[in-house]
Enzyme design. Sequence first.
Site, PDB file in Angstrom:
ATOM      1  N   SER A 106       3.313  -1.759  10.470  1.00  0.00           N
ATOM      2  CA  SER A 106       4.620  -1.745  10.431  1.00  0.00           C
ATOM      3  C   SER A 106       5.585  -3.299  10.064  1.00  0.00           C
ATOM      4  O   SER A 106       6.397  -3.832  10.753  1.00  0.00           O
ATOM      5  CB  SER A 106       5.206  -1.595  12.000  1.00  0.00           C
ATOM      6  OG  SER A 106       4.789  -0.100  12.293  1.00  0.00           O
ATOM      7  N   ASN A 130       0.813  -1.274   0.061  1.00  0.00           N
ATOM      8  CA  ASN A 130      -0.074  -0.214   0.131  1.00  0.00           C
ATOM      9  C   ASN A 130       0.908   1.209  -0.054  1.00  0.00           C
ATOM     10  O   ASN A 130       1.544   1.392   0.949  1.00  0.00           O
ATOM     11  CB  ASN A 130      -0.899   0.056   1.048  1.00  0.00           C
ATOM     12  CG  ASN A 130      -1.806   1.197   1.336  1.00  0.00           C
ATOM     13  OD1 ASN A 130      -1.702   2.022   0.463  1.00  0.00           O
ATOM     14  ND2 ASN A 130      -2.538   1.325   2.465  1.00  0.00           N
ATOM     15  N   TRP A 131       1.016   1.878  -1.080  1.00  0.00           N
ATOM     16  CA  TRP A 131       1.913   2.976  -1.316  1.00  0.00           C
ATOM     17  C   TRP A 131       1.489   4.385  -0.700  1.00  0.00           C
ATOM     18  O   TRP A 131       2.273   5.395  -0.538  1.00  0.00           O
ATOM     19  CB  TRP A 131       2.021   3.307  -2.599  1.00  0.00           C
ATOM     20  CG  TRP A 131       3.165   2.382  -3.326  1.00  0.00           C
ATOM     21  CD1 TRP A 131       3.651   1.159  -2.850  1.00  0.00           C
ATOM     22  CD2 TRP A 131       3.633   2.650  -4.767  1.00  0.00           C
ATOM     23  NE1 TRP A 131       4.371   0.700  -3.935  1.00  0.00           N
ATOM     24  CE2 TRP A 131       4.485   1.368  -5.118  1.00  0.00           C
ATOM     25  CE3 TRP A 131       3.391   3.475  -5.788  1.00  0.00           C
ATOM     26  CZ2 TRP A 131       4.858   1.121  -6.413  1.00  0.00           C
ATOM     27  CZ3 TRP A 131       4.038   3.164  -6.929  1.00  0.00           C
ATOM     28  CH2 TRP A 131       4.743   2.004  -7.262  1.00  0.00           C
ATOM     29  N   LYS A 132       0.153   4.266  -0.401  1.00  0.00           N
ATOM     30  CA  LYS A 132      -0.574   5.567   0.323  1.00  0.00           C
ATOM     31  C   LYS A 132      -0.293   6.580  -0.679  1.00  0.00           C
ATOM     32  O   LYS A 132      -0.417   6.407  -2.015  1.00  0.00           O
ATOM     33  CB  LYS A 132      -0.113   5.586   1.702  1.00  0.00           C
ATOM     34  CG  LYS A 132      -0.331   4.374   2.743  1.00  0.00           C
ATOM     35  CD  LYS A 132      -0.022   4.439   3.893  1.00  0.00           C
ATOM     36  CE  LYS A 132      -0.307   3.457   4.745  1.00  0.00           C
ATOM     37  NZ  LYS A 132      -0.249   3.406   6.332  1.00  0.00           N
ATOM     38  N   GLY A 144       2.283   2.424  10.840  1.00  0.00           N
ATOM     39  CA  GLY A 144       3.279   3.561  10.726  1.00  0.00           C
ATOM     40  C   GLY A 144       4.049   3.817  11.963  1.00  0.00           C
ATOM     41  O   GLY A 144       4.766   5.028  12.210  1.00  0.00           O
ATOM     42  N   GLU A 173      -6.880   4.675   7.710  1.00  0.00           N
ATOM     43  CA  GLU A 173      -6.765   6.109   7.360  1.00  0.00           C
ATOM     44  C   GLU A 173      -7.976   6.752   6.603  1.00  0.00           C
ATOM     45  O   GLU A 173      -8.246   7.928   6.826  1.00  0.00           O
ATOM     46  CB  GLU A 173      -5.544   6.335   6.613  1.00  0.00           C
ATOM     47  CG  GLU A 173      -4.082   6.233   7.373  1.00  0.00           C
ATOM     48  CD  GLU A 173      -3.055   5.412   6.708  1.00  0.00           C
ATOM     49  OE1 GLU A 173      -2.843   5.695   5.336  1.00  0.00           O
ATOM     50  OE2 GLU A 173      -2.211   5.085   7.268  1.00  0.00           O
ATOM     51  N   GLY A 200       2.966  -1.122   4.430  1.00  0.00           N
ATOM     52  CA  GLY A 200       2.939   0.401   3.828  1.00  0.00           C
ATOM     53  C   GLY A 200       4.110   0.819   3.674  1.00  0.00           C
ATOM     54  O   GLY A 200       4.924   0.736   2.456  1.00  0.00           O
ATOM     55  N   GLY A 201       4.931   1.477   4.606  1.00  0.00           N
ATOM     56  CA  GLY A 201       6.182   2.249   4.448  1.00  0.00           C
ATOM     57  C   GLY A 201       7.136   1.366   3.852  1.00  0.00           C
ATOM     58  O   GLY A 201       7.932   1.525   2.933  1.00  0.00           O
ATOM     59  N   GLU A 239      -5.548  -4.713  10.169  1.00  0.00           N
ATOM     60  CA  GLU A 239      -4.450  -3.705  10.730  1.00  0.00           C
ATOM     61  C   GLU A 239      -4.824  -2.869  11.787  1.00  0.00           C
ATOM     62  O   GLU A 239      -5.551  -1.946  11.959  1.00  0.00           O
ATOM     63  CB  GLU A 239      -4.309  -2.609   9.457  1.00  0.00           C
ATOM     64  CG  GLU A 239      -4.061  -3.328   8.094  1.00  0.00           C
ATOM     65  CD  GLU A 239      -3.146  -2.283   7.206  1.00  0.00           C
ATOM     66  OE1 GLU A 239      -2.449  -2.636   6.787  1.00  0.00           O
ATOM     67  OE2 GLU A 239      -4.140  -1.162   6.826  1.00  0.00           O
ATOM     68  N   HIS A 264      -9.475   1.327   4.591  1.00  0.00           N
ATOM     69  CA  HIS A 264      -8.332   1.403   5.476  1.00  0.00           C
ATOM     70  C   HIS A 264      -8.509   2.329   6.722  1.00  0.00           C
ATOM     71  O   HIS A 264      -9.410   3.475   6.545  1.00  0.00           O
ATOM     72  CB  HIS A 264      -7.522   1.884   4.473  1.00  0.00           C
ATOM     73  CG  HIS A 264      -5.960   1.959   5.156  1.00  0.00           C
ATOM     74  ND1 HIS A 264      -5.662   3.081   5.866  1.00  0.00           N
ATOM     75  CD2 HIS A 264      -4.814   1.044   4.944  1.00  0.00           C
ATOM     76  CE1 HIS A 264      -4.240   2.548   6.372  1.00  0.00           C
ATOM     77  NE2 HIS A 264      -4.002   1.508   5.734  1.00  0.00           N
TER      78      HIS A 264
HETATM   79  P1  13P Z   1       2.802   0.523   7.609  1.00  0.00           P
HETATM   80  O1  13P Z   1       3.433  -0.779   7.089  1.00  0.00           O
HETATM   81  O2  13P Z   1       3.602   2.023   7.026  1.00  0.00           O
HETATM   82  O3  13P Z   1       2.672   0.695   9.300  1.00  0.00           O
HETATM   83  O4  13P Z   1       1.610   0.915   7.136  1.00  0.00           O
HETATM   84  C1  13P Z   1       0.405  -0.090   7.127  1.00  0.00           C
HETATM   85  C2  13P Z   1      -0.580   0.264   6.483  1.00  0.00           C
HETATM   86  O5  13P Z   1      -1.245   0.764   6.675  1.00  0.00           O
HETATM   87  C3  13P Z   1      -0.894  -0.870   5.144  1.00  0.00           C
HETATM   88  O6  13P Z   1      -2.112  -0.555   4.653  1.00  0.00           O
END
Ligand code: 13P
Length: 255
Positions: free
Chosen positions: A216, A9-11, A176, A101, A237-238, A170, A99
């Site tokens: 994470s 997930n590149w966000k 994050g 967010e 994510g990251g 999640e 998600h």
């Molecule tokens: P991180 O891996 O950066 O914690 O993000 C997780 C996420 O929200 C994937 O959708």
Amino acid sequence: MRNKLIAANWKLNPTSRLEAVNLIEGIKTEIKKTSKNPRQEVVLCVPAIYLGLAQSALLGSEIKLGAQNSYLEEKGAFTGEISALMLAEFGVQYVVLGHSERRSLFGETDEMVSKKSQIALRNNLIPILCVGESLEQRENNLTDSVIISQITKSLENNKINGKNLVIAYEPVWAIGTGKTCSSEEANRVCGLIRAEVQKLYSEEIANQTLILYGGSVKASTIEEQMQKSDIDGALVGGASLVIEEFAQIILKSAK
Ligand code: 13P
């Protein structure tokens, strides 16, 4: 035996077209170096504006394309939105829905997620339905009830068959933050989700549904997580924005 799925997930990243192409090309190159596991799938969920370039860059590759959101209608006067119908046109096969967010920053409710998911399914997209508790909810022993409620409401009126939906657990406090949920606890909650899918649908569907962990995820955590009985992959994510790290995650989860 269920397949393994690693979804990036590149966000809202990266910030240039060139970086996006370099990231895709880098991941393709790294994946080519590793021996393939036919039971493993890799999906890149990119920002909508990069879908066209990602579709071209992924032509001929086994990596699948995913989006990060889609609207609860197929078309009409909904300025700024993107529909599942349009995503399907761009070769998108997966879409992240609900998600945390989107839930916390954009006011998305379970009811909206359920409608979005119905439209995605109608257009043959596989929703990656996200659920997870906040730190406050966890500290107040509400984790299980929050997860069950999110699953039940977000799946309302959704016809799932075990192959057309992925669920991602999640925990919001692990996203994050660098704090990963212990693999035992992540597995317990993924098991709870599977049991809920069984109640809502059937044992067969529950046994086939892929349930991912997200929050994470790193190359150093993935191996242990993937050994757990109810964790079928990861939503990353990251770490998915760093070619070497993401390649290691793919490699280590394929074992
Ligand atoms: P991180 O891996 O950066 O914690 O993000 C997780 C996420 O929200 C994937 O959708």
